[in-house]
Design a protein around this motif. Structure first.
Motif, short mmCIF file in Angstrom:
data_model
loop_
_atom_site.label_atom_id
_atom_site.label_comp_id
_atom_site.label_asym_id
_atom_site.label_seq_id
_atom_site.Cartn_x
_atom_site.Cartn_y
_atom_site.Cartn_z
N HIS A 143 -26.82 44.92 38.33
CA HIS A 143 -26.78 44.94 36.87
C HIS A 143 -28.01 45.58 36.26
N LEU A 144 -29.20 45.13 36.70
CA LEU A 144 -30.42 45.71 36.13
C LEU A 144 -31.53 45.77 37.15
N GLU A 145 -32.53 46.59 36.81
CA GLU A 145 -33.73 46.76 37.62
C GLU A 145 -34.91 46.24 36.81
N PHE A 146 -35.90 45.69 37.49
CA PHE A 146 -37.11 45.26 36.78
C PHE A 146 -38.35 45.73 37.51
N GLY A 147 -39.46 45.77 36.77
CA GLY A 147 -40.73 46.18 37.34
C GLY A 147 -41.84 45.74 36.41
N GLU A 148 -43.05 46.23 36.67
CA GLU A 148 -44.22 45.83 35.90
C GLU A 148 -44.98 47.05 35.44
N HIS A 149 -45.45 47.03 34.18
CA HIS A 149 -46.26 48.12 33.63
C HIS A 149 -47.39 47.51 32.83
N GLU A 150 -48.61 47.68 33.33
CA GLU A 150 -49.82 47.18 32.66
C GLU A 150 -49.70 45.70 32.31
N GLY A 151 -49.21 44.91 33.26
CA GLY A 151 -49.14 43.47 33.09
C GLY A 151 -47.95 42.96 32.30
N VAL A 152 -47.03 43.85 31.91
CA VAL A 152 -45.84 43.46 31.15
C VAL A 152 -44.60 43.80 31.97
N LEU A 153 -43.63 42.88 32.01
CA LEU A 153 -42.37 43.12 32.72
C LEU A 153 -41.52 44.12 31.95
N TRP A 154 -40.85 45.00 32.67
CA TRP A 154 -39.87 45.88 32.05
C TRP A 154 -38.53 45.72 32.77
N VAL A 155 -37.43 45.99 32.04
CA VAL A 155 -36.09 45.97 32.63
C VAL A 155 -35.39 47.27 32.29
N ALA A 156 -34.46 47.67 33.14
CA ALA A 156 -33.65 48.86 32.91
C ALA A 156 -32.23 48.56 33.36
N ASP A 157 -31.26 48.71 32.47
CA ASP A 157 -29.86 48.50 32.80
C ASP A 157 -29.41 49.58 33.79
N ARG A 158 -28.72 49.19 34.85
CA ARG A 158 -28.27 50.12 35.89
C ARG A 158 -26.81 50.50 35.67
N PHE A 159 -26.47 50.89 34.43
CA PHE A 159 -25.13 51.32 34.06
C PHE A 159 -24.12 50.21 34.37
N SER A 160 -24.45 48.99 33.93
CA SER A 160 -23.58 47.83 34.15
C SER A 160 -22.35 47.90 33.26
N GLY A 161 -21.32 47.13 33.63
CA GLY A 161 -20.07 47.13 32.87
C GLY A 161 -20.20 46.50 31.50
N ASN A 162 -20.97 45.41 31.37
CA ASN A 162 -21.10 44.68 30.10
C ASN A 162 -22.44 44.88 29.42
N GLY A 163 -23.33 45.66 30.00
CA GLY A 163 -24.59 45.99 29.36
C GLY A 163 -25.62 44.87 29.43
N THR A 164 -26.81 45.17 28.90
CA THR A 164 -27.94 44.25 28.89
C THR A 164 -28.52 44.22 27.49
N VAL A 165 -28.84 43.02 27.00
CA VAL A 165 -29.44 42.84 25.68
C VAL A 165 -30.78 42.14 25.85
N VAL A 166 -31.83 42.67 25.19
CA VAL A 166 -33.16 42.07 25.21
C VAL A 166 -33.44 41.47 23.84
N ARG A 167 -33.86 40.20 23.83
CA ARG A 167 -34.24 39.53 22.58
C ARG A 167 -35.71 39.15 22.70
N ARG A 168 -36.57 39.94 22.04
CA ARG A 168 -38.01 39.67 22.06
C ARG A 168 -38.34 38.61 21.02
#
Length: 200
Positions: A143-168
């Motif tokens: 569904h998604l990929e995650f990683g780290e950039h300068e101490g902050v987590l990032w996510v990237a949707d991997r072309f999932s069927g229902n998508g990904t929503v981020v609520r900051r």
């Protein structure tokens, strides 16, 4: 004329086979039964809020170590040929706690994939594969990929069927464009169809 299903000889004006009962226009492909197994992802009604019992399993992934070449006598190793420093000498990677809507809590670092059955593409290496047992099939296999950039987590949707929503915490809902990385500060909620997790 012959029946295309059983091969029996038929009269020229026949509409059905006298042996197997098939229509004369039937073909082996048209008689094949539909696959009863569910597809990769079932699109869900986003208005439904009922929770299902599911679990989260983290499978640490060991990267493939490249073979260390044996230097010839008198050869001085370049910086590219020197082995990586031991783990104790490397800077500690930031760790993030993911609290899933199912009640499971998981600590992650580095990079990873999340899904029902996450699978890296050839040549990809990740620190974690986080598997979500989702009986509704609303979460894609990867569904998604995650990683780290300068101490902050990032996510990237991997072309999932229902998508990904981020609520900051300081922002509204943001639907992720597939393949694009989005920073997810601590306290944010990431929704994967009917499942979600909070980053701490």
């Amino acid at each position: 004329m012959r029946c295309r299903i059983c091969g029996a000889e038929l009269p020229a004006e026949a509409m059905f086979c006298g042996e197997c009962g098939s229509s004369t226009s039937a073909t082996p492909e048209s008689r094949r039964r539909a696959d009863p197994r569910p597809g990769d992802t079932t699109v869900v009604d986003r208005l439904r809020t009922s929770q299902r019992n599911s679990g989260v399993v983290s499978v640490p992934v060991e990267g493939f170590a490249a073979p260390v070449p044996i230097p010839e006598a008198g050869h001085v190793a370049t910086s590219a040929e020197r082995p990586a420093p031991p783990a104790a000498e490397r800077p500690a990677a930031p760790r993030f706690t993911l609290r899933f809507s199912t009640g499971e809590t998981l600590m992650v670092f580095g990079t990873g994939l999340i899904g029902r059955r996450p699978l890296p593409q050839p040549g990809e290496e990740f620190d974690h594969l986080v598997q979500i047992a989702d009986r509704t099939l609303s979460v894609s296999k990867t569904h998604l990929e995650f990683g780290e950039h300068e101490g902050v987590l990032w996510v990237a949707d991997r072309f999932s069927g229902n998508g990904t929503v981020v609520r900051r915490p300081d922002d509204g809902a943001l639907r992720c464009e597939p393949g694009r990385r989005y920073l997810v500060p601590r306290g944010s909620r990431v929704e994967l169809a009917e499942q979600s997790f909070v980053v701490a």
